[in-house]
Every structure is written in C-alpha cells, then in structure tokens.
Design a protein around this motif. Structure first.
Motif, PDB file in Angstrom:
ATOM      1  N   PRO A 148       7.796  -0.968  -9.116  1.00  0.00           N
ATOM      2  CA  PRO A 148       6.628  -1.659  -8.150  1.00  0.00           C
ATOM      3  C   PRO A 148       5.725  -0.807  -7.645  1.00  0.00           C
ATOM      4  O   PRO A 148       4.793  -1.453  -7.075  1.00  0.00           O
ATOM      5  CB  PRO A 148       7.948  -2.022  -6.900  1.00  0.00           C
ATOM      6  N   ASP A 149       6.063   0.672  -7.897  1.00  0.00           N
ATOM      7  CA  ASP A 149       4.780   1.557  -7.526  1.00  0.00           C
ATOM      8  C   ASP A 149       3.548   1.298  -8.387  1.00  0.00           C
ATOM      9  O   ASP A 149       2.293   1.088  -8.035  1.00  0.00           O
ATOM     10  CB  ASP A 149       5.221   2.902  -7.579  1.00  0.00           C
ATOM     11  N   LEU A 198      -0.964  -9.173  -5.444  1.00  0.00           N
ATOM     12  CA  LEU A 198      -0.436  -8.001  -4.445  1.00  0.00           C
ATOM     13  C   LEU A 198       0.016  -8.522  -3.284  1.00  0.00           C
ATOM     14  O   LEU A 198       1.141  -7.909  -2.846  1.00  0.00           O
ATOM     15  CB  LEU A 198      -1.846  -7.651  -3.886  1.00  0.00           C
ATOM     16  N   LEU A 199      -0.062  -9.581  -2.678  1.00  0.00           N
ATOM     17  CA  LEU A 199       0.749 -10.464  -1.735  1.00  0.00           C
ATOM     18  C   LEU A 199       2.263 -10.592  -1.971  1.00  0.00           C
ATOM     19  O   LEU A 199       3.062 -10.278  -1.395  1.00  0.00           O
ATOM     20  CB  LEU A 199       0.064 -11.690  -1.148  1.00  0.00           C
ATOM     21  N   ALA A 200       2.288 -11.103  -3.589  1.00  0.00           N
ATOM     22  CA  ALA A 200       3.943 -11.187  -3.950  1.00  0.00           C
ATOM     23  C   ALA A 200       4.482  -9.793  -4.066  1.00  0.00           C
ATOM     24  O   ALA A 200       5.613  -9.760  -3.766  1.00  0.00           O
ATOM     25  CB  ALA A 200       3.637 -11.918  -5.271  1.00  0.00           C
ATOM     26  N   VAL A 201       3.792  -8.816  -4.543  1.00  0.00           N
ATOM     27  CA  VAL A 201       4.485  -7.527  -4.750  1.00  0.00           C
ATOM     28  C   VAL A 201       4.804  -6.913  -3.303  1.00  0.00           C
ATOM     29  O   VAL A 201       5.904  -6.305  -3.110  1.00  0.00           O
ATOM     30  CB  VAL A 201       3.556  -6.525  -5.361  1.00  0.00           C
ATOM     31  N   GLY A 202       3.911  -7.303  -2.073  1.00  0.00           N
ATOM     32  CA  GLY A 202       4.258  -6.832  -0.859  1.00  0.00           C
ATOM     33  C   GLY A 202       5.542  -7.393  -0.221  1.00  0.00           C
ATOM     34  O   GLY A 202       6.130  -6.755   0.436  1.00  0.00           O
ATOM     35  N   LEU A 203       5.547  -8.993  -0.550  1.00  0.00           N
ATOM     36  CA  LEU A 203       6.691  -9.557  -0.251  1.00  0.00           C
ATOM     37  C   LEU A 203       7.949  -9.060  -0.576  1.00  0.00           C
ATOM     38  O   LEU A 203       9.251  -8.991  -0.147  1.00  0.00           O
ATOM     39  CB  LEU A 203       6.360 -10.891  -0.337  1.00  0.00           C
ATOM     40  N   LEU A 215       0.771  -1.155  -0.065  1.00  0.00           N
ATOM     41  CA  LEU A 215      -0.011  -0.026   0.134  1.00  0.00           C
ATOM     42  C   LEU A 215       0.855   1.393  -0.013  1.00  0.00           C
ATOM     43  O   LEU A 215       0.634   2.399  -0.603  1.00  0.00           O
ATOM     44  CB  LEU A 215      -0.829   0.142   1.132  1.00  0.00           C
ATOM     45  N   HIS A 216       1.854   1.160   0.920  1.00  0.00           N
ATOM     46  CA  HIS A 216       2.921   2.392   0.843  1.00  0.00           C
ATOM     47  C   HIS A 216       3.640   2.644  -0.586  1.00  0.00           C
ATOM     48  O   HIS A 216       3.678   3.737  -1.075  1.00  0.00           O
ATOM     49  CB  HIS A 216       3.917   2.224   1.801  1.00  0.00           C
TER      50      HIS A 216
END
Length: 569
Positions: free
Chosen positions: A247-248, A407-412, A35-36
C-alpha cells in the motif's frame, strides 16, 4: 416563546456534530492515511526509498510511459473527432442532424466499463466485426484489437462527450454577425473558422481539452478490458501494487497521479475564469448553418459524419442483438440466426447471475440516499452561518473531485483495514459497507455543487414571510425550502445513481465476495472465454444502458415537469 425552538437547536447541533464526524472519518482521515502510507513506515520518513523502489520497477516504468504517450495520443485523436462533431452539428448543414445527434450522444449512456465491454465484444478476438473482417482478410490476427490500439480507439470515440455537451453550447454563443462581417470582407470558410469562430470558443475549448486530459490520464476500464497482457496504465499498476500488499507504493503512485490531476483542475479553472471576460455581443445572432458549395467537399463531410454514426452505433446494436441470441452463437456468428429470452431469464432467475445487478442497485441506492441526507443538511448549514468551520466544510466536500478515486480508495483501505475507534473499533475492509461508503463519498461533490446553487437561488422573502407568521425552522425547511429544491434533488440523485451503476475504479479496490457489483462482473465476463459468461455480460451491459436511460428520462420528467406548452396568439 416557541417551545419547538430549543428542540430544534438540539437537533441542529447533533446534526452538525454528525456532519463533522462524517467529514473527519470518511473524507479527511482516509486522505491523511494515504499520505502517511506514502511518506512514512514504522515512524520513519521513507518516501525517498519508496520512490526509488518505484523507479527501479520495470512494470511501473512501462506503465508510466504507456500512460504518458497514450494520454498524448488520446488528446490528439479526441480533439480531432470532438471538433469534427461540433462543426458538423453546429456549423455546417448536414442531412440527418437528428440521427447524428443521437449517435454522437451515445457515450453519455454507453461509456466507461460498459462501453469497454461492448467494444471488446464487437472488435475483440471473438467479436462479430473481427469475424467479418477475417472472412475478407484471413491474415488478420485474431486479437488485432487487443492492446494499445484498442485502448486508443476506445478513448477516441468515448471521450468526446465533453465536446458534445460543452463545446456545442459555446459554439451556439458565437455571434453570427461577426461571421457575416468576415464573410463580407472576403474571408474563406477556413479563415472564418480559424480566425473568428475558434478564438470565440477558445476558453471553453481549453477547459474541455483539460477535462479530457484528466479523464485520459486516469483511465482504468479501457486498459483493463482491452489492454491485454502487455499494455498497462498507471491506474492498473496502483491496483496491482495494492493487491501485492504494497500500500505504500500504491499510495505514493496514486499521490503522484493526484498531484498531476490537481494541477490540471487548477489549469481548467484558470481557463474557465478567463472565459468570463472573453468578448462578444450582449445579444448574439444565432449561427446559420452553412452548406458546403463544393459537391466533393459536401460528400466527404457527409461520408465522415455517417462513418462516425456507424462507429458509435454498431457496438450498441450488436450488444443489444446478441443479448437476445443463444450463447452458442456468440463468437461464432456475425448476425445471430435465432433469438431467445434465455439470457435474460438466467439473469433474473439464477441467484448467482442476478446478484451483481442486485448488489449494484442496492449499494447505489444506499449511497445516493446517504449522500442526499448529508447534502440536504450540510448545504443550509454552510450557507446559513459563514464562519471558518462552514468554509472548511464547504471546501472539504469537494475533495473527492480533486483527489483521484484510486487515491481515495487506497486511503479507505489503509484507514479501515484494522479496528478504528471512529467507527466503533470495527474493521470495515472486507465487509459489505466500505464500498457503498466509497460510493457516497464520490457522489457528494456533485450533489453539494448543484444543491448549493439551488439553495442560493431561493428568494429569502419566502423564509422571512413564514418566520413572521410563526413557522418553526423545521416547518419552513419541510414545507417551503424542500419543495423548491425538489426538482434539483431528483435530477442530481438520478445523475449520481447512473454514475454509480457503472463506477469501476473504486469498485475494483473495495469490493469483496459479499458485494460484487455489476462493473466488476462485466469486466470479469469480458475477460472470460466462456460463451455463457459472455451472454450474461451482454445482458448486464444492456441492463445498465436501459436503466441509465430510464433514470435520465424519469429524473428529467419528475425534476423538470412538462415542457413549455405551445400557445396560439
């Protein structure tokens, strides 16, 4: 005083602390980081700028349009095929129902990336069916199946598993007395289906439709393997943006997809809740299969029923057959003229060929074991002490179900691409363990959901009786609780292991050269023109199917034990 009690309390609170660390580090922090990344850059709010960049990208706009219309078309075609399967199996009398059930159930073990590779082998440019059709129609383009048509075809016949599992069960709960009553009043078969049966199964039908919509909008493997160079969907675009070091943009695009999927899940839960008060008799009479009186109508029904059998079984049969064929015959012959075990020998003797299979087995086993340990500790904690902390833990474990895996993968990736103090200042991105950690995270909701139900179903009298006899908490858990929930543990572990063997979206984001898993090897081989790679790919697909079936049967055998025996009165 029991001397073991203080030790157990210390162990308990150490476990709770470890649980909180796991939840914060691997569930909450990656989501906050994604999210950030989507909203901020260098401390400034840039979500508007990123959204503007996304809207100006021609490829993103094309992927968004492709996703919208492909999802809409998939809903129509899957509904037609899925409803047809349900009425064929549960309403009309059709010869060979056992064969039809087996064929219609094949997407349960031949789905996702495995099926996409199988369909590409069957109908792709070098597929056996393509060679057969071109022999009759020479003007047919070699890549006729590649593009939107191949993706839609694959979606149509692989996303009917929700109809097979859930809508069939709903159909069996329809009270046959209401059907007979309508028939006695002169209603036609069409009127009975439309006005009596469909309203009774409507809540389940809507829930199944939304589950299919959820799957279609986040489709990844089918467009990756069969979409070709010109057809892309949003999931692929997120992967592309991440590989381009944006990544953004990837996070914002994944977040937008996540919001859509969450809305669909809420809608699904709404309709599921409505289903609890849809009327019906308390003791329903089972449906009697209806035989169509019109010979033409009956023939047409059988024709389409067995046409579906052919569509489902031909790719599997060709994959199995050509996995035993010499590599030189792949893409040349319609039916192999000779058979050999060379392809299987290569996979099990050549290190580079065996490594993806070995990696998937090891990482899936590690992920399932870790998720089981977490779940078997977390569920009793959540159920034993109801407080704001346990309620928060309960909700957090289901986040991977409502958050799309991309979304979880991008967050990791965003969380662990630099030294992180929560993991000892280690950089997990690019290492071996980030992918199995991701596997464990996506396996948690399934395990928590089913084991929660198993723990709730335990009679508290067992625990109280053991406590009154002086048994410690650890002894009661080990000797009373675990044996009771063991069948559910085995079944849910088998289901999770199967899912992870063919898990593609998370693998595509998190794998590296040290842990390349089987789904990535299958997609790479599917896109290769080398017949040796194609031969290995068929063996991989076959191994996953066999392994999945073996796991299902083994888990069912160990988890459920022997079936009820027949007795003579």
């Amino acid at each position: 005083m029991n001397r073991a009690a203080p030790v157990e309390r210390v162990v308990y609170w150490i476990g709770v602390a470890a649980l909180i660390w796991i939840v914060i580090t691997f569930l909450i922090l990656p989501l906050v980081a994604s999210l950030h990344a989507a909203f901020f850059k260098d401390g400034s709010l840039v979500v508007g700028q990123i959204a503007s960049e996304l809207s100006r990208s021609r490829r993103v706009r094309a992927a968004l349009w492709n996703t919208l219309w492909m999802t809409s078309a998939t809903m129509v075609t899957v509904t037609i095929v899925g409803m047809f399967q349900v009425v064929v199996l549960e309403y009309f009398h059709v010869r060979g129902r056992a064969l039809l059930k087996i064929a219609y159930a094949t997407p349960l073990v031949f789905g996702g990336v495995v099926a996409a590779a199988g369909y590409n082998f069957t109908y792709g440019p070098s597929g056996a069916v393509t060679h057969l059709v071109k022999a009759a129609v020479s003007s047919l383009p070699q890549a006729w199946f590649i593009g939107w048509f191949g993706v839609l075809f694959t979606h149509t016949f692989l996303m009917t598993n929700f109809y097979y599992l859930f809508l069939r069960a709903a159909m069996r709960r329809v009270d046959y007395a209401t059907i007979e009553a309508a028939r006695s009043m002169g209603a036609s078969e069409y009127t009975i289906l439309w006005r009596v049966v469909l309203p009774a199964i409507m809540p389940t039908f809507l829930a199944v439709t939304l589950l299919t919509l959820y799957t279609a909008i986040s489709s990844f493997a089918a467009p990756q393997v069969l979409g070709g160079r010109d057809f892309h969907m949003l999931s692929q675009m997120v992967l592309t943006l991440n590989s381009l070091r944006r990544p953004d943009m990837a996070a914002l695009l994944a977040l937008m997809m996540g919001l859509c999927l969450m809305a669909l899940i809420l809608l699904s839960q709404y309709f599921e809740a409505r289903g609890s008060y849809v009327g019906g008799a308390k003791a329903t009479a089972p449906i009697q299969l209806r035989k169509i009186c019109s010979p033409i109508g009956n023939a047409v029904l059988h024709l389409f029923a067995y046409l579906l059998v052919a569509i489902y079984t031909v790719p599997i049969a060709l994959v199995v057959l050509f996995s035993f064929a010499p590599a030189a015959s792949i893409g040349i012959e319609v039916i192999p003229s000779s058979l050999t075990l060379k392809n299987y020998t290569r996979v099990f003797t050549e290190g580079s060929a065996f490594l993806p299979f070995f990696n998937s087995i090891v990482m899936s086993f590690v992920a399932v074991s870790a998720a089981l340990v977490v779940t078997l500790f977390a569920v009793p904690v959540i159920l034993g002490r109801r407080s704001w902390l346990t309620r928060l833990l309960d909700i957090t474990f289901f986040l991977p179900w409502v958050v799309p895996s991309i979304l979880l993968a991008v967050g990791l990736i965003v969380t662990f691409d630099s030294p992180n103090p929560l993991v000892g200042n280690a950089v997990l991105l690019g290492g071996y363990w980030l992918l199995p950690i991701g596997y464990a995270i996506v396996a948690l909701p399934l395990m928590v959901r089913f084991l929660r139900a198993a723990f709730v179903g335990i009679d508290p009298a067992y625990n109280e009786a053991a406590r009154s006899m002086g048994a410690t908490g650890l002894y009661r858990y080990r000797r009373i609780i675990l044996p009771i929930v063991a069948p559910t543990v085995i079944l849910v572990a088998g289901m999770a292991f199967n899912d992870l063997l063919s898990e593609y979206p998370l693998s595509a984001f998190l794998y590296n050269v040290n842990n390349k898993p089987l789904p990535i090897a299958i997609v790479d081989s599917s896109l290769s023109v080398d017949p040796e790679q194609a031969a290995l790919n068929l063996v991989y697909v076959n191994l996953i199917m066999v392994f999945s079936m073996a796991i299902i049967l083994l888990a069912e055998r160990i988890g459920l034990g022997k079936g009820p025996e027949t007795t003579t009165l």
